[in-house]
Design an enzyme around this catalytic site. Structure first.
Site, PDB file in Angstrom:
ATOM      1  N   ASP A  22       0.853  -1.200   0.000  1.00  0.00           N
ATOM      2  CA  ASP A  22       0.000   0.000   0.000  1.00  0.00           C
ATOM      3  C   ASP A  22       0.887   1.247   0.000  1.00  0.00           C
ATOM      4  O   ASP A  22       1.525   1.561   1.000  1.00  0.00           O
ATOM      5  CB  ASP A  22      -0.891  -0.034   1.253  1.00  0.00           C
ATOM      6  CG  ASP A  22      -1.728   1.233   1.396  1.00  0.00           C
ATOM      7  OD1 ASP A  22      -1.844   1.979   0.397  1.00  0.00           O
ATOM      8  OD2 ASP A  22      -2.264   1.458   2.496  1.00  0.00           O
ATOM      9  N   ASN A  24      -0.263   4.458  -0.879  1.00  0.00           N
ATOM     10  CA  ASN A  24      -0.917   5.743  -0.598  1.00  0.00           C
ATOM     11  C   ASN A  24      -1.700   5.749   0.715  1.00  0.00           C
ATOM     12  O   ASN A  24      -2.492   6.651   0.974  1.00  0.00           O
ATOM     13  CB  ASN A  24      -1.802   6.185  -1.772  1.00  0.00           C
ATOM     14  CG  ASN A  24      -2.987   5.241  -1.975  1.00  0.00           C
ATOM     15  OD1 ASN A  24      -3.098   4.229  -1.272  1.00  0.00           O
ATOM     16  ND2 ASN A  24      -3.858   5.551  -2.914  1.00  0.00           N
ATOM     17  N   ASP A  26      -4.137   3.853   2.115  1.00  0.00           N
ATOM     18  CA  ASP A  26      -5.582   3.653   2.298  1.00  0.00           C
ATOM     19  C   ASP A  26      -5.918   2.199   2.644  1.00  0.00           C
ATOM     20  O   ASP A  26      -7.084   1.805   2.633  1.00  0.00           O
ATOM     21  CB  ASP A  26      -6.356   4.099   1.048  1.00  0.00           C
ATOM     22  CG  ASP A  26      -5.979   3.276  -0.177  1.00  0.00           C
ATOM     23  OD1 ASP A  26      -5.087   2.405  -0.068  1.00  0.00           O
ATOM     24  OD2 ASP A  26      -6.560   3.502  -1.260  1.00  0.00           O
ATOM     25  N   ASP A  30      -1.406  -0.947  -4.148  1.00  0.00           N
ATOM     26  CA  ASP A  30      -1.573  -0.095  -5.338  1.00  0.00           C
ATOM     27  C   ASP A  30      -0.261   0.008  -6.121  1.00  0.00           C
ATOM     28  O   ASP A  30       0.761  -0.546  -5.719  1.00  0.00           O
ATOM     29  CB  ASP A  30      -2.056   1.295  -4.918  1.00  0.00           C
ATOM     30  CG  ASP A  30      -1.185   1.874  -3.816  1.00  0.00           C
ATOM     31  OD1 ASP A  30       0.044   1.818  -3.967  1.00  0.00           O
ATOM     32  OD2 ASP A  30      -1.730   2.340  -2.792  1.00  0.00           O
ATOM     33  N   ASP A  99      -2.782  -9.038 -17.504  1.00  0.00           N
ATOM     34  CA  ASP A  99      -3.790 -10.087 -17.516  1.00  0.00           C
ATOM     35  C   ASP A  99      -4.850  -9.720 -18.544  1.00  0.00           C
ATOM     36  O   ASP A  99      -5.293  -8.575 -18.598  1.00  0.00           O
ATOM     37  CB  ASP A  99      -4.438 -10.176 -16.132  1.00  0.00           C
ATOM     38  CG  ASP A  99      -4.662 -11.597 -15.708  1.00  0.00           C
ATOM     39  OD1 ASP A  99      -5.514 -12.250 -16.315  1.00  0.00           O
ATOM     40  OD2 ASP A  99      -3.976 -12.046 -14.774  1.00  0.00           O
ATOM     41  N   ASP A 195      -6.603 -15.303 -19.256  1.00  0.00           N
ATOM     42  CA  ASP A 195      -7.460 -15.967 -18.273  1.00  0.00           C
ATOM     43  C   ASP A 195      -8.375 -17.006 -18.934  1.00  0.00           C
ATOM     44  O   ASP A 195      -9.017 -16.702 -19.953  1.00  0.00           O
ATOM     45  CB  ASP A 195      -8.319 -14.869 -17.627  1.00  0.00           C
ATOM     46  CG  ASP A 195      -9.054 -15.320 -16.386  1.00  0.00           C
ATOM     47  OD1 ASP A 195      -8.425 -15.362 -15.327  1.00  0.00           O
ATOM     48  OD2 ASP A 195     -10.265 -15.598 -16.487  1.00  0.00           O
ATOM     49  N   GLU A 249      -3.991 -19.432 -19.588  1.00  0.00           N
ATOM     50  CA  GLU A 249      -4.361 -20.245 -18.426  1.00  0.00           C
ATOM     51  C   GLU A 249      -5.289 -21.336 -18.941  1.00  0.00           C
ATOM     52  O   GLU A 249      -6.288 -21.034 -19.605  1.00  0.00           O
ATOM     53  CB  GLU A 249      -5.077 -19.391 -17.382  1.00  0.00           C
ATOM     54  CG  GLU A 249      -5.380 -20.171 -16.121  1.00  0.00           C
ATOM     55  CD  GLU A 249      -6.577 -19.640 -15.332  1.00  0.00           C
ATOM     56  OE1 GLU A 249      -6.650 -19.895 -14.135  1.00  0.00           O
ATOM     57  OE2 GLU A 249      -7.462 -18.985 -15.934  1.00  0.00           O
ATOM     58  N   HIS A 321      -2.723 -16.671  -7.266  1.00  0.00           N
ATOM     59  CA  HIS A 321      -3.819 -16.095  -6.481  1.00  0.00           C
ATOM     60  C   HIS A 321      -5.038 -17.019  -6.411  1.00  0.00           C
ATOM     61  O   HIS A 321      -6.027 -16.670  -5.775  1.00  0.00           O
ATOM     62  CB  HIS A 321      -4.218 -14.765  -7.124  1.00  0.00           C
ATOM     63  CG  HIS A 321      -4.728 -14.972  -8.519  1.00  0.00           C
ATOM     64  ND1 HIS A 321      -3.925 -15.421  -9.545  1.00  0.00           N
ATOM     65  CD2 HIS A 321      -5.961 -14.839  -9.048  1.00  0.00           C
ATOM     66  CE1 HIS A 321      -4.641 -15.550 -10.631  1.00  0.00           C
ATOM     67  NE2 HIS A 321      -5.889 -15.201 -10.370  1.00  0.00           N
ATOM     68  N   ASP A 322      -4.999 -18.160  -7.095  1.00  0.00           N
ATOM     69  CA  ASP A 322      -6.154 -19.063  -7.124  1.00  0.00           C
ATOM     70  C   ASP A 322      -5.973 -20.300  -6.255  1.00  0.00           C
ATOM     71  O   ASP A 322      -6.853 -21.167  -6.242  1.00  0.00           O
ATOM     72  CB  ASP A 322      -6.417 -19.536  -8.557  1.00  0.00           C
ATOM     73  CG  ASP A 322      -7.045 -18.449  -9.400  1.00  0.00           C
ATOM     74  OD1 ASP A 322      -7.674 -17.537  -8.832  1.00  0.00           O
ATOM     75  OD2 ASP A 322      -6.884 -18.497 -10.635  1.00  0.00           O
TER      76      ASP A 322
END
Ligand code: NOJ
Length: 566
Positions: A22, A24, A26, A30, A99, A195, A249, A321-322
């Site tokens: 992160d 910034n 929040d 990012d 992606d 994807d 993929e 991430h899966d």
């Protein structure tokens, strides 16, 4: 036109930006955070970055539901910030791939908003509409069809309800895809990860699937569909106008069908992510669990290695991430350091381009939340609410602990500071409570850390043509505890030995190596037999491993890489 097969020598780092860094303040990762961490990525020794979707999205599926393909999600920054990251990455010699999610869009994409308005507007045929649905299940949420009041018809969604499938048979849709590719290629990106690309062509008539295959019953009619290679050839043509590479993929793909994308007259992709090796402890990715089987894992590895040899190129990965974290699946959290490093050696030295997912290089592990409502992933919730409903709540939650994709989506653990140094404020998602131990800053200082092992392994691979291009051969495929493979080229041979066991294992020497002296190039135990014994359990382990070392055995989760000249 692409100049060379540059991707073969490379390794990639995958960024799932929301949880990376992160910048910034929040609580959400990012592109400002990414910019600051480019030096870290470079130092790892990779040569490129794959960005999971960065585009505007309502986040029903955290970015795989895109509402604008030509912009950056405001949570992550702006197009200008992306261009800065791209330029700096290129200065550092890192390629950048984006992606490309074009099997479906978000239902909030302007195309869908138009398409649902009527049966005769310019976008009406961009999606797959029917008066009567077939029996297909969605992979993420109930049935694959949703009734739309406005249009008075059903639309197809293989994934979540908010992810309507595009109608790729419509030439206008394919032109849109090509336009999106050109947009990013003109900006200077180096390629795409595509994807579920083997799902984009559906069988004419959309026939009913077999009723007894829950979730995947329609798959025979949308996987490797009738026009897939024509459409892929069109996309390839765009890529060939640039020095660009394409990585698909391929969920549930077989090696035979992957070869059609990767070689011969229908070659369209440079690499494909396959899933066989992700099913050594489950079936249909996460729906059905079973105990981890090393023999299954080795079979999958070797099947792909041998089938592609001389014909195509493998994309190597253990995490993304899966999938849940690999130490928690195929390794051992108790032998965290040992199994985390061994798993690295088990795949980085195979033939192909290695991908490392954020946090994998520091050995991040699964989370175990006590309340299903604290999980955020649509497929996790669906699995919980759909399968094994007769089991107790506790057992169902346990399955989620083992299988949830959310385990790979917790904030990156940069330091031992609050929130793992990911952000100054409370992050958007729970930080794994092991961050005081598992974090990049601590591992930076420790020469025997998982992080430093990844660096050494990637550097070793890069230093050797044999490890990049050499022939693959597996030894003792039936051994349930040890994975041993060789890479060879000319007179050079590397032998990679990986123990997947908590117990010491006999080190078997292949016949061809008896009496030969090899050079130990890499080992995941500190040189010599010592281990860091920081508590009683660790001391007992140390004793066991000392014994193993003295008897020429493999220590728990030991990995060794030897180089021989023959
Ligand atoms: C594969 C992606 O990697 C995954 O994150 C996503 O949920 C599905 N495809 C649908 O886009």
């Amino acid at each position: 036109m692409r100049k060379t097969d540059w991707f073969k020598k490379m390794s990639f780092y995958q960024i799932w930006v929301r949880s990376f860094a992160d910048g910034n303040g929040d609580g959400i990762g990012d592109l400002y955070g990414v910019y600051d961490k480019l030096g870290y990525i470079k130092k790892l020794g990779v040569d490129g970055i794959w960005f999971s979707p960065l585009y505007p999205s309502p986040n029903a599926d955290f970015g795989s539901d895109i509402s604008d393909y030509r912009d950056i999600h405001p949570d992550y920054g702006t197009l200008d910030q992306f261009k800065k990251v791209l330029a700096r990455a290129h200065e550092l010699g890192l390629k950048v791939i984006m992606d490309l999610v074009v099997n479906h869009t978000s239902d909030e994409h302007p195309w869908f908003k138009e398409s649902r308005k009527s049966k005769d507007n310019p976008y009406s045929d961009y999606y797959i509409w029917r008066d009567k649905p077939n029996n297909w299940d969605s992979l993420f949420e109930g049935k694959a069809w949703e009734y739309d009041e406005q249009r008075g018809q059903y639309y197809l969604h293989i994934f979540a309800k908010k992810q309507p499938d595009l109608n790729m048979d419509n030439p206008a849709v394919r032109e849109e895809v090509k336009g999106i590719m050109r947009f990013w290629l003109e900006m200077g990106v180096d390629g795409f990860r595509e994807d579920v690309i083997n799902f984009i062509s559906k069988k004419e008539g959309l026939p009913d699937g077999l009723p007894f295959l829950p979730a995947v019953n329609g798959m025979p009619y949308y996987k490797d569909g009738p026009h897939i290679h024509e459409y892929m050839a069109e996309f390839r043509q765009v890529c060939d106008e640039y020095d660009c590479f394409q990585l698909g993929e391929g969920p549930m793909t077989t090696v035979q069908s992957a070869l059609k994308y990767l070689s011969g007259p229908t070659k369209s992709l440079d690499m494909m992510f396959s899933f066989d090796h992700m099913m050594a402890d489950c079936m249909y990715t996460e729906y059905v669990h079973r105990p981890f089987s090393l023999v299954k894992l080795k079979k999958a590895f070797s099947r792909w290695q041998k089938a592609l040899e001389g014909k195509a190129w493998n994309a190597l990965y253990l995490e993304n991430h899966d999938h849940p974290r690999i130490i928690s699946r195929y390794g051992s959290e108790r032998f965290w350091r040992e199994s985390g490093t061994m798993l690295a050696a088990s795949y980085i030295f195979q033939c192909g381009t290695p991908f490392i997912y954020q946090g994998q290089e520091i050995g991040m592990t699964n989370i175990r939340l006590r309340d299903i409502n604290r999980y955020v992933d649509v497929s996790t919730k669906n699995n919980f609410n759909t399968y094994h409903l007769k089991d107790s709540l506790e057992r169902r939650l346990k399955r989620i602990h083992i299988s949830s994709r959310d385990s790979s989506r917790t904030p990156m653990q940069w330091s031992g500071e609050r929130y793992g140094g990911f952000s100054k404020v409370r992050p958007w998602f729970v930080v794994n409570s092991n961050y005081p131990k598992v974090n990049a800053a601590a591992e930076e200082k420790d020469p025997d850390s998982i992080l430093n092992f990844y660096r050494k392994a990637l550097a070793l691979r890069k230093s050797s043509k044999t490890l990049i291009y050499g022939k693959y051969r597996e030894y003792f495929p039936g051994d349930p505890s040890v994975y041993m493979y060789e890479r060879s080229m000319g007179s050079v041979r590397y032998l990679v030995i990986c123990s997947f066991s908590k117990l010491p294992q006999r080190l078997r020497i292949p016949k061809a190596y008896v009496g030969k002296k090899g050079q130990l190039k890499l080992c995941n135990y500190p040189s010599g037999p010592q281990l860091m014994a920081d508590n009683l359990k660790a001391r007992v382990r140390q004793e066991v491993s000392l014994l193993a070392w003295e008897h020429g055995m493999l220590r728990p989760y030991e990995a060794r890489v030897y180089r021989f000249r023959v």
